[in-house]
Design a protein around this motif. Structure first.
Motif, short mmCIF file in Angstrom:
data_model
loop_
_atom_site.label_atom_id
_atom_site.label_comp_id
_atom_site.label_asym_id
_atom_site.label_seq_id
_atom_site.Cartn_x
_atom_site.Cartn_y
_atom_site.Cartn_z
N GLN A 322 105.00 -19.45 -12.57
CA GLN A 322 104.68 -18.27 -13.37
C GLN A 322 104.90 -16.99 -12.57
O GLN A 322 104.89 -17.01 -11.35
CB GLN A 322 103.21 -18.34 -13.82
CG GLN A 322 102.89 -19.59 -14.61
CD GLN A 322 103.63 -19.64 -15.93
OE1 GLN A 322 103.45 -18.78 -16.78
NE2 GLN A 322 104.49 -20.63 -16.09
N GLN A 323 105.08 -15.91 -13.30
CA GLN A 323 105.29 -14.63 -12.62
C GLN A 323 104.31 -13.58 -13.09
O GLN A 323 104.02 -13.48 -14.29
CB GLN A 323 106.71 -14.13 -12.85
CG GLN A 323 107.73 -14.95 -12.07
CD GLN A 323 109.11 -14.33 -12.13
OE1 GLN A 323 109.88 -14.62 -13.02
NE2 GLN A 323 109.40 -13.47 -11.16
N ALA A 324 103.76 -12.82 -12.16
CA ALA A 324 102.86 -11.72 -12.50
C ALA A 324 102.90 -10.69 -11.37
O ALA A 324 103.43 -10.95 -10.30
CB ALA A 324 101.44 -12.23 -12.69
N GLY A 325 102.33 -9.54 -11.65
CA GLY A 325 102.39 -8.45 -10.67
C GLY A 325 101.20 -8.42 -9.73
O GLY A 325 100.51 -7.42 -9.63
N PHE A 326 100.94 -9.53 -9.03
CA PHE A 326 99.82 -9.56 -8.09
C PHE A 326 100.08 -8.63 -6.91
O PHE A 326 101.13 -8.72 -6.27
CB PHE A 326 99.60 -10.97 -7.54
CG PHE A 326 99.18 -11.96 -8.58
CD1 PHE A 326 98.05 -11.74 -9.35
CD2 PHE A 326 99.90 -13.12 -8.79
CE1 PHE A 326 97.65 -12.65 -10.30
CE2 PHE A 326 99.51 -14.04 -9.75
CZ PHE A 326 98.38 -13.80 -10.50
N LEU A 327 99.10 -7.80 -6.62
CA LEU A 327 99.23 -6.87 -5.50
C LEU A 327 99.54 -7.58 -4.19
O LEU A 327 100.37 -7.15 -3.41
CB LEU A 327 97.92 -6.08 -5.31
CG LEU A 327 97.69 -4.86 -6.19
CD1 LEU A 327 96.32 -4.29 -5.88
CD2 LEU A 327 98.76 -3.82 -5.93
N VAL A 328 98.84 -8.69 -3.97
CA VAL A 328 98.91 -9.35 -2.67
C VAL A 328 100.28 -10.01 -2.45
O VAL A 328 100.64 -10.36 -1.34
CB VAL A 328 97.75 -10.35 -2.50
CG1 VAL A 328 98.00 -11.63 -3.26
CG2 VAL A 328 97.46 -10.62 -1.04
N LEU A 329 101.04 -10.17 -3.52
CA LEU A 329 102.38 -10.77 -3.36
C LEU A 329 103.44 -9.71 -3.10
O LEU A 329 104.61 -10.01 -2.93
CB LEU A 329 102.75 -11.57 -4.62
CG LEU A 329 101.89 -12.79 -4.91
CD1 LEU A 329 102.44 -13.55 -6.11
CD2 LEU A 329 101.85 -13.72 -3.70
#
Ligand SMILES: [Zn+2]
Length: 434
Positions: A322-329
Protein backbone atom coordinates in the motif's frame (compact mmCIF):
# COMPACT_ATOMS: atom_id res chain seq x y z
CA UNK A 1 -19.67 49.14 54.96
CA UNK A 2 -21.20 46.04 53.42
CA UNK A 3 -20.49 47.45 50.00
CA UNK A 4 -16.85 48.09 50.88
CA UNK A 5 -16.42 44.56 52.23
CA UNK A 6 -17.96 43.15 49.09
CA UNK A 7 -15.61 45.22 46.95
CA UNK A 8 -12.58 43.95 48.88
CA UNK A 9 -13.79 40.36 48.65
CA UNK A 10 -14.31 40.72 44.90
CA UNK A 11 -10.87 42.21 44.47
CA UNK A 12 -9.27 39.33 46.34
CA UNK A 13 -11.25 36.84 44.32
CA UNK A 14 -10.17 38.34 41.04
CA UNK A 15 -6.58 38.66 42.26
CA UNK A 16 -6.68 35.05 43.38
CA UNK A 17 -7.94 34.03 39.96
CA UNK A 18 -5.29 36.03 38.17
CA UNK A 19 -2.50 34.41 40.21
CA UNK A 20 -3.76 30.88 39.69
CA UNK A 21 -4.25 30.83 35.96
CA UNK A 22 -1.84 28.08 35.00
CA UNK A 23 -1.95 25.10 37.32
CA UNK A 24 0.87 22.57 37.01
CA UNK A 25 -1.00 19.29 37.37
CA UNK A 26 1.54 16.58 36.67
CA UNK A 27 4.98 15.99 35.23
CA UNK A 28 6.50 13.19 33.16
CA UNK A 29 10.11 12.36 32.30
CA UNK A 30 11.20 10.52 29.16
CA UNK A 31 14.85 9.64 29.01
CA UNK A 32 16.56 9.08 25.66
CA UNK A 33 20.27 8.18 25.35
CA UNK A 34 21.43 11.79 25.03
CA UNK A 35 18.53 13.85 26.34
CA UNK A 36 15.56 13.88 28.66
CA UNK A 37 12.18 15.32 27.83
CA UNK A 38 10.27 16.81 30.75
CA UNK A 39 6.57 17.39 30.17
CA UNK A 40 4.39 19.45 32.51
CA UNK A 41 0.64 19.05 32.16
CA UNK A 42 -0.78 22.52 32.73
CA UNK A 43 -4.32 23.82 32.97
CA UNK A 44 -3.96 26.52 30.35
CA UNK A 45 -1.61 27.76 27.64
CA UNK A 46 1.47 28.70 29.68
CA UNK A 47 3.46 31.89 29.42
CA UNK A 48 6.92 30.99 30.62
CA UNK A 49 10.64 31.54 30.37
CA UNK A 50 13.66 29.37 31.14
CA UNK A 51 17.19 30.18 32.20
CA UNK A 52 20.29 28.11 32.82
CA UNK A 53 22.45 28.42 35.94
CA UNK A 54 25.84 26.76 36.27
CA UNK A 55 27.85 25.29 39.15
CA UNK A 56 25.80 23.42 40.04
CA UNK A 57 23.83 23.00 36.83
CA UNK A 58 20.22 24.13 37.16
CA UNK A 59 17.35 24.90 34.85
CA UNK A 60 14.99 27.60 36.11
CA UNK A 61 11.45 27.70 34.75
CA UNK A 62 9.31 30.75 35.47
CA UNK A 63 5.61 30.27 34.74
CA UNK A 64 3.54 33.44 34.70
CA UNK A 65 0.46 33.17 36.89
CA UNK A 66 1.51 29.62 37.63
CA UNK A 67 0.57 27.55 40.65
CA UNK A 68 1.43 24.10 41.82
CA UNK A 69 -1.32 21.54 41.73
CA UNK A 70 0.90 18.61 42.69
CA UNK A 71 3.29 17.72 45.48
CA UNK A 72 6.82 18.03 44.15
CA UNK A 73 8.02 15.52 46.76
CA UNK A 74 5.74 12.90 45.21
CA UNK A 75 7.19 13.30 41.72
CA UNK A 76 9.21 10.25 40.68
CA UNK A 77 12.10 11.38 38.50
CA UNK A 78 12.74 8.65 35.97
CA UNK A 79 15.84 10.16 34.43
CA UNK A 80 19.45 9.86 35.48
CA UNK A 81 20.11 13.28 33.96
CA UNK A 82 17.88 15.04 36.46
CA UNK A 83 18.64 15.14 40.15
CA UNK A 84 15.72 17.04 41.61
CA UNK A 85 12.64 19.10 40.84
CA UNK A 86 11.86 21.81 43.40
CA UNK A 87 10.26 25.21 43.62
CA UNK A 88 12.13 28.36 44.48
CA UNK A 89 11.55 31.98 45.44
CA UNK A 90 9.88 33.63 42.44
CA UNK A 91 10.96 37.02 41.09
CA UNK A 92 7.45 38.35 41.85
CA UNK A 93 4.26 37.05 43.39
CA UNK A 94 2.65 36.51 39.97
CA UNK A 95 5.20 33.88 38.97
CA UNK A 96 5.76 30.24 39.83
CA UNK A 97 9.45 29.39 39.80
CA UNK A 98 10.49 25.75 39.39
CA UNK A 99 14.06 24.51 39.41
CA UNK A 100 15.40 21.31 37.87
CA UNK A 101 18.76 20.25 39.22
CA UNK A 102 20.68 18.70 36.34
CA UNK A 103 23.52 16.22 36.77
CA UNK A 104 25.51 17.20 33.68
CA UNK A 105 26.22 20.21 31.55
CA UNK A 106 23.14 20.69 29.42
CA UNK A 107 21.30 22.70 26.85
CA UNK A 108 17.55 23.18 26.69
CA UNK A 109 14.83 23.70 24.13
CA UNK A 110 11.42 24.59 25.49
CA UNK A 111 8.02 25.01 23.93
CA UNK A 112 4.32 24.80 24.72
CA UNK A 113 1.94 22.35 23.08
CA UNK A 114 -1.77 22.95 22.57
CA UNK A 115 -4.26 20.30 23.69
CA UNK A 116 -4.21 17.25 21.44
CA UNK A 117 -5.70 13.78 21.75
CA UNK A 118 -5.61 12.60 25.35
CA UNK A 119 -3.46 15.57 26.38
CA UNK A 120 -4.36 19.07 27.49
CA UNK A 121 -1.95 22.01 27.40
CA UNK A 122 1.65 20.96 27.88
CA UNK A 123 4.91 22.70 28.62
CA UNK A 124 7.81 20.73 27.16
CA UNK A 125 11.49 20.94 28.06
CA UNK A 126 13.99 19.02 25.96
CA UNK A 127 17.14 18.84 28.04
CA UNK A 128 20.17 17.82 26.06
CA UNK A 129 22.93 16.08 27.98
CA UNK A 130 26.09 17.76 26.69
CA UNK A 131 28.28 15.10 28.28
CA UNK A 132 26.59 12.52 26.08
CA UNK A 133 26.74 14.51 22.86
CA UNK A 134 27.02 11.95 20.15
CA UNK A 135 30.28 12.49 18.38
CA UNK A 136 30.20 12.38 14.61
CA UNK A 137 30.19 8.74 13.62
CA UNK A 138 33.38 7.39 12.17
CA UNK A 139 32.32 5.46 9.15
CA UNK A 140 35.18 3.50 7.74
CA UNK A 141 35.10 2.91 4.04
CA UNK A 142 35.98 -0.69 3.31
CA UNK A 143 39.48 -1.18 1.95
CA UNK A 144 39.97 -2.43 -1.59
CA UNK A 145 38.81 -6.01 -1.91
CA UNK A 146 36.84 -5.78 1.34
CA UNK A 147 33.10 -5.64 1.49
CA UNK A 148 30.89 -3.54 3.71
CA UNK A 149 27.94 -4.52 5.85
CA UNK A 150 24.45 -3.58 4.77
CA UNK A 151 23.02 -1.18 7.33
CA UNK A 152 19.36 -1.66 8.19
CA UNK A 153 17.76 1.11 10.23
CA UNK A 154 14.87 -0.17 12.35
CA UNK A 155 12.43 2.43 13.59
CA UNK A 156 10.10 1.36 16.39
CA UNK A 157 7.07 3.59 15.89
CA UNK A 158 5.94 6.18 18.47
CA UNK A 159 7.40 6.28 22.02
CA UNK A 160 7.39 8.48 25.10
CA UNK A 161 4.48 10.93 25.13
CA UNK A 162 3.08 9.23 22.06
CA UNK A 163 1.75 5.74 22.91
CA UNK A 164 0.56 5.12 19.35
CA UNK A 165 -2.63 3.06 19.07
CA UNK A 166 -3.94 1.57 22.30
CA UNK A 167 -5.45 -1.94 22.38
CA UNK A 168 -8.63 -2.95 24.23
CA UNK A 169 -6.48 -4.42 27.03
CA UNK A 170 -4.52 -1.18 27.20
CA UNK A 171 -1.48 -2.40 25.26
CA UNK A 172 0.49 0.50 23.83
CA UNK A 173 1.63 0.32 20.23
CA UNK A 174 4.95 1.95 21.23
CA UNK A 175 5.81 -1.04 23.44
CA UNK A 176 5.09 -3.81 20.94
CA UNK A 177 6.84 -1.95 18.12
CA UNK A 178 9.98 -1.67 20.26
CA UNK A 179 9.83 -5.37 21.20
CA UNK A 180 9.50 -6.44 17.55
CA UNK A 181 12.18 -3.95 16.45
CA UNK A 182 14.65 -5.39 18.97
CA UNK A 183 13.96 -8.94 17.81
CA UNK A 184 14.43 -7.89 14.21
CA UNK A 185 17.73 -6.19 15.12
CA UNK A 186 18.97 -9.42 16.75
CA UNK A 187 18.20 -11.41 13.62
CA UNK A 188 19.88 -8.87 11.37
CA UNK A 189 22.98 -8.73 13.57
CA UNK A 190 23.22 -12.52 13.51
CA UNK A 191 23.38 -12.42 9.71
CA UNK A 192 26.82 -12.06 8.17
CA UNK A 193 27.05 -8.95 6.01
CA UNK A 194 24.18 -7.11 7.72
CA UNK A 195 24.06 -4.72 10.65
CA UNK A 196 21.07 -3.24 12.44
CA UNK A 197 20.73 0.28 13.77
CA UNK A 198 17.89 0.74 16.25
CA UNK A 199 16.55 4.25 15.78
CA UNK A 200 14.76 4.20 19.15
CA UNK A 201 16.16 2.08 21.98
CA UNK A 202 13.80 2.95 24.84
CA UNK A 203 10.56 4.65 25.78
CA UNK A 204 11.01 8.18 24.48
CA UNK A 205 9.76 10.17 21.55
CA UNK A 206 11.88 11.04 18.53
CA UNK A 207 10.57 13.39 15.92
CA UNK A 208 10.42 12.28 12.32
CA UNK A 209 13.38 14.29 11.22
CA UNK A 210 15.56 12.80 13.93
CA UNK A 211 14.47 9.31 12.97
CA UNK A 212 15.39 9.73 9.34
CA UNK A 213 18.48 11.81 10.16
CA UNK A 214 19.83 9.01 12.33
CA UNK A 215 19.34 6.52 9.50
CA UNK A 216 21.14 8.82 7.11
CA UNK A 217 23.96 9.46 9.56
CA UNK A 218 24.52 5.71 9.81
CA UNK A 219 24.38 5.46 6.02
CA UNK A 220 21.50 3.02 6.14
CA UNK A 221 20.66 0.99 3.05
CA UNK A 222 17.09 0.57 4.22
CA UNK A 223 14.73 2.16 6.74
CA UNK A 224 12.04 -0.07 8.27
CA UNK A 225 9.38 1.57 10.42
CA UNK A 226 7.46 -0.87 12.64
CA UNK A 227 3.88 -0.11 13.66
CA UNK A 228 0.61 -1.70 14.73
CA UNK A 229 -2.70 -0.46 13.40
CA UNK A 230 -5.53 0.97 15.38
CA UNK A 231 -9.00 1.44 13.97
CA UNK A 232 -12.31 2.59 15.40
CA UNK A 233 -13.92 -0.68 14.25
CA UNK A 234 -12.50 -3.43 16.48
CA UNK A 235 -13.17 -6.03 13.78
CA UNK A 236 -10.51 -4.59 11.47
CA UNK A 237 -7.59 -7.01 11.31
CA UNK A 238 -4.57 -8.17 9.33
CA UNK A 239 -1.10 -6.96 8.45
CA UNK A 240 -0.03 -4.57 5.74
CA UNK A 241 3.16 -3.14 4.31
CA UNK A 242 3.39 0.45 3.13
CA UNK A 243 5.67 2.65 1.10
CA UNK A 244 5.59 6.38 0.57
CA UNK A 245 3.26 7.87 -1.93
CA UNK A 246 3.99 11.38 -3.11
CA UNK A 247 0.32 11.89 -3.77
CA UNK A 248 -0.97 10.58 -0.46
CA UNK A 249 -3.01 7.53 0.35
CA UNK A 250 -5.00 5.64 -2.27
CA UNK A 251 -7.64 4.12 -0.03
CA UNK A 252 -9.93 5.51 2.63
CA UNK A 253 -8.23 3.31 5.24
CA UNK A 254 -4.90 4.58 4.01
CA UNK A 255 -5.98 8.18 4.45
CA UNK A 256 -7.26 7.46 7.93
CA UNK A 257 -4.04 5.69 8.86
CA UNK A 258 -1.89 8.37 7.29
CA UNK A 259 -3.66 10.97 9.40
CA UNK A 260 -3.28 8.89 12.54
CA UNK A 261 0.39 8.02 12.08
CA UNK A 262 1.23 11.58 11.13
CA UNK A 263 -0.70 12.87 14.16
CA UNK A 264 1.99 11.12 16.17
CA UNK A 265 4.03 14.26 15.65
CA UNK A 266 1.49 16.34 17.57
CA UNK A 267 0.97 13.73 20.24
CA UNK A 268 4.65 13.01 20.71
CA UNK A 269 5.29 16.69 21.01
CA UNK A 270 6.83 18.21 17.96
CA UNK A 271 6.93 21.89 17.42
CA UNK A 272 4.10 22.42 14.94
CA UNK A 273 6.06 25.31 13.47
CA UNK A 274 9.01 23.06 12.71
CA UNK A 275 6.71 20.43 11.33
CA UNK A 276 5.21 22.65 8.65
CA UNK A 277 8.68 23.86 7.78
CA UNK A 278 9.75 20.26 7.45
CA UNK A 279 6.90 19.53 5.09
CA UNK A 280 8.06 22.35 2.86
CA UNK A 281 11.56 20.95 2.85
CA UNK A 282 10.16 17.57 2.01
CA UNK A 283 8.16 19.02 -0.86
CA UNK A 284 11.41 20.29 -2.32
CA UNK A 285 13.18 17.03 -1.74
CA UNK A 286 10.38 15.18 -3.46
CA UNK A 287 11.40 16.80 -6.69
CA UNK A 288 14.74 15.09 -6.44
CA UNK A 289 14.96 12.20 -8.84
CA UNK A 290 16.74 10.03 -6.28
CA UNK A 291 13.51 10.08 -4.31
CA UNK A 292 11.75 8.26 -7.10
CA UNK A 293 14.50 5.68 -7.25
CA UNK A 294 14.29 5.11 -3.51
CA UNK A 295 10.52 4.69 -3.76
CA UNK A 296 11.05 2.18 -6.58
CA UNK A 297 13.28 -0.11 -4.52
CA UNK A 298 11.06 0.48 -1.49
CA UNK A 299 8.21 -1.12 -3.42
CA UNK A 300 10.30 -4.20 -4.26
CA UNK A 301 11.54 -4.60 -0.68
CA UNK A 302 8.00 -4.11 0.62
CA UNK A 303 6.66 -6.87 -1.65
CA UNK A 304 9.44 -9.20 -0.56
CA UNK A 305 8.57 -8.56 3.12
CA UNK A 306 4.84 -8.89 2.48
CA UNK A 307 5.52 -12.21 0.70
CA UNK A 308 7.15 -13.58 3.86
CA UNK A 309 4.67 -12.06 6.31
CA UNK A 310 1.69 -13.75 4.71
CA UNK A 311 3.05 -17.09 5.95
CA UNK A 312 3.12 -16.07 9.63
CA UNK A 313 0.11 -13.80 10.15
CA UNK A 314 -3.52 -14.95 10.35
CA UNK A 315 -4.48 -12.61 7.55
CA UNK A 316 -3.13 -9.84 5.38
CA UNK A 317 -5.16 -6.69 5.65
CA UNK A 318 -4.16 -5.88 2.08
CA UNK A 319 -2.65 -8.46 -0.27
CA UNK A 320 -0.52 -5.88 -2.08
CA UNK A 321 1.88 -3.17 -0.96
CA UNK A 322 0.00 0.00 0.00
CA UNK A 323 1.02 3.60 -0.47
CA UNK A 324 0.44 6.62 1.76
CA UNK A 325 2.12 9.87 2.67
CA UNK A 326 3.69 8.83 5.98
CA UNK A 327 6.04 11.51 7.27
CA UNK A 328 8.53 8.99 8.58
CA UNK A 329 8.95 7.43 5.14
CA UNK A 330 9.98 10.73 3.63
CA UNK A 331 13.62 9.82 3.22
CA UNK A 332 14.95 11.46 0.13
CA UNK A 333 17.59 8.87 -0.56
CA UNK A 334 17.01 5.74 1.52
CA UNK A 335 14.47 3.10 0.55
CA UNK A 336 11.87 3.01 3.31
CA UNK A 337 9.02 0.71 4.22
CA UNK A 338 6.44 0.81 6.99
CA UNK A 339 5.11 -2.45 8.41
CA UNK A 340 1.74 -2.45 10.15
CA UNK A 341 2.24 -5.73 11.97
CA UNK A 342 -1.42 -6.22 13.02
CA UNK A 343 -4.41 -4.33 14.39
CA UNK A 344 -3.77 -3.68 18.06
CA UNK A 345 -7.39 -2.48 18.27
CA UNK A 346 -8.56 -6.02 17.47
CA UNK A 347 -8.67 -8.10 20.70
CA UNK A 348 -7.29 -11.26 19.03
CA UNK A 349 -4.48 -9.44 17.30
CA UNK A 350 -3.65 -7.48 20.44
CA UNK A 351 -3.01 -10.83 22.17
CA UNK A 352 -0.88 -11.95 19.23
CA UNK A 353 1.16 -8.77 19.37
CA UNK A 354 1.82 -9.39 23.06
CA UNK A 355 2.95 -12.98 22.41
CA UNK A 356 6.74 -13.30 22.31
CA UNK A 357 6.39 -16.19 19.91
CA UNK A 358 4.37 -14.12 17.46
CA UNK A 359 6.66 -11.11 17.84
CA UNK A 360 9.52 -13.41 16.88
CA UNK A 361 7.66 -14.78 13.87
CA UNK A 362 6.94 -11.27 12.65
CA UNK A 363 10.57 -10.25 13.07
CA UNK A 364 11.73 -13.41 11.29
CA UNK A 365 9.39 -12.77 8.36
CA UNK A 366 10.52 -9.16 7.97
CA UNK A 367 14.15 -10.27 8.18
CA UNK A 368 13.63 -12.99 5.57
CA UNK A 369 11.94 -10.58 3.17
CA UNK A 370 14.78 -8.08 3.50
CA UNK A 371 17.47 -10.76 3.23
CA UNK A 372 15.90 -12.25 0.10
CA UNK A 373 15.63 -8.85 -1.55
CA UNK A 374 19.27 -7.98 -0.95
CA UNK A 375 20.36 -11.43 -2.10
CA UNK A 376 18.69 -10.67 -5.40
CA UNK A 377 19.76 -7.06 -5.64
CA UNK A 378 22.79 -6.43 -3.45
CA UNK A 379 24.10 -2.86 -3.33
CA UNK A 380 27.56 -2.48 -4.82
CA UNK A 381 30.44 -3.05 -2.43
CA UNK A 382 28.35 -5.00 0.08
CA UNK A 383 29.18 -8.50 1.24
CA UNK A 384 25.87 -9.52 -0.31
CA UNK A 385 27.19 -8.33 -3.68
CA UNK A 386 30.42 -10.30 -3.22
CA UNK A 387 28.56 -13.44 -2.28
CA UNK A 388 25.95 -13.07 -4.95
CA UNK A 389 25.51 -16.28 -6.85
CA UNK A 390 24.80 -15.59 -10.47
CA UNK A 391 22.42 -18.00 -12.03
CA UNK A 392 21.22 -18.37 -15.55
CA UNK A 393 18.03 -20.15 -16.50
CA UNK A 394 18.31 -21.76 -19.95
CA UNK A 395 15.68 -20.56 -22.37
CA UNK A 396 14.95 -21.51 -25.98
CA UNK A 397 17.94 -20.95 -28.25
CA UNK A 398 20.56 -20.86 -25.43
CA UNK A 399 23.78 -22.82 -25.87
CA UNK A 400 26.54 -23.49 -23.37
CA UNK A 401 28.99 -21.46 -25.48
CA UNK A 402 26.48 -18.63 -25.77
CA UNK A 403 25.95 -18.50 -21.98
CA UNK A 404 29.73 -18.54 -21.42
CA UNK A 405 30.13 -15.61 -23.82
CA UNK A 406 27.29 -13.63 -22.21
CA UNK A 407 28.91 -13.86 -18.75
CA UNK A 408 32.48 -13.69 -20.08
CA UNK A 409 33.54 -16.97 -18.51
CA UNK A 410 35.22 -19.95 -20.11
CA UNK A 411 33.16 -22.92 -21.23
CA UNK A 412 35.46 -25.15 -19.17
CA UNK A 413 34.81 -23.19 -15.97
CA UNK A 414 31.09 -23.23 -16.66
CA UNK A 415 31.21 -26.98 -17.26
CA UNK A 416 33.13 -27.80 -14.09
CA UNK A 417 31.16 -25.36 -11.88
CA UNK A 418 27.97 -27.15 -12.88
CA UNK A 419 29.49 -30.64 -13.06
CA UNK A 420 28.28 -31.00 -16.63
CA UNK A 421 29.15 -34.18 -18.49
CA UNK A 422 27.95 -32.89 -21.85
CA UNK A 423 27.50 -29.53 -23.57
CA UNK A 424 23.82 -30.13 -24.19
CA UNK A 425 21.56 -27.85 -22.14
CA UNK A 426 17.81 -28.07 -21.80
CA UNK A 427 15.19 -25.34 -21.40
CA UNK A 428 14.60 -24.49 -17.74
CA UNK A 429 17.98 -25.84 -16.62
CA UNK A 430 19.68 -23.55 -14.07
CA UNK A 431 23.39 -22.90 -14.50
CA UNK A 432 25.51 -21.36 -11.76
CA UNK A 433 27.85 -18.81 -13.29
CA UNK A 434 31.40 -19.16 -11.91
ZN1 LIG B 1 1.86 3.61 14.45
Amino acid sequence: MTRLLLAITLMCASLGQAVANVAVKSVRFWQAPDNTRVVFDVSDAPEFSTSILNNPERLVIDIKKGKLDLKLDDVAISSTLIGKLRDSTPPDNQTLRLVLEINNRFDVKSFALKPYGQYGDRLVLDIKDLAKQETAPVIESPKAGQSRDLIIAIDAGHGGEDPGAVGPKGTHEKDVTLAIAKRLADKINAQKGMKAVLIRTGDYYLDHRKRTAKAREKRADLFISIHADGFKDKRANGSSVWVLSQRGAQSEMGRWLEERENASALLGGEDSLNLSKYDNDVAKVLLDLSMYNAVGSSLDIASSVLGEMKHVVPRLHKPTVQQAGFLVLKNPDIPAILVETAFISNPKEESLLLSKNHQDKLAAAIFKGVHKYFEQRPPEGSMYAMNKVNRHVISRGDTLIGVAQTYQVSVNDLRSKNALTSDVVRIGQVLVIP
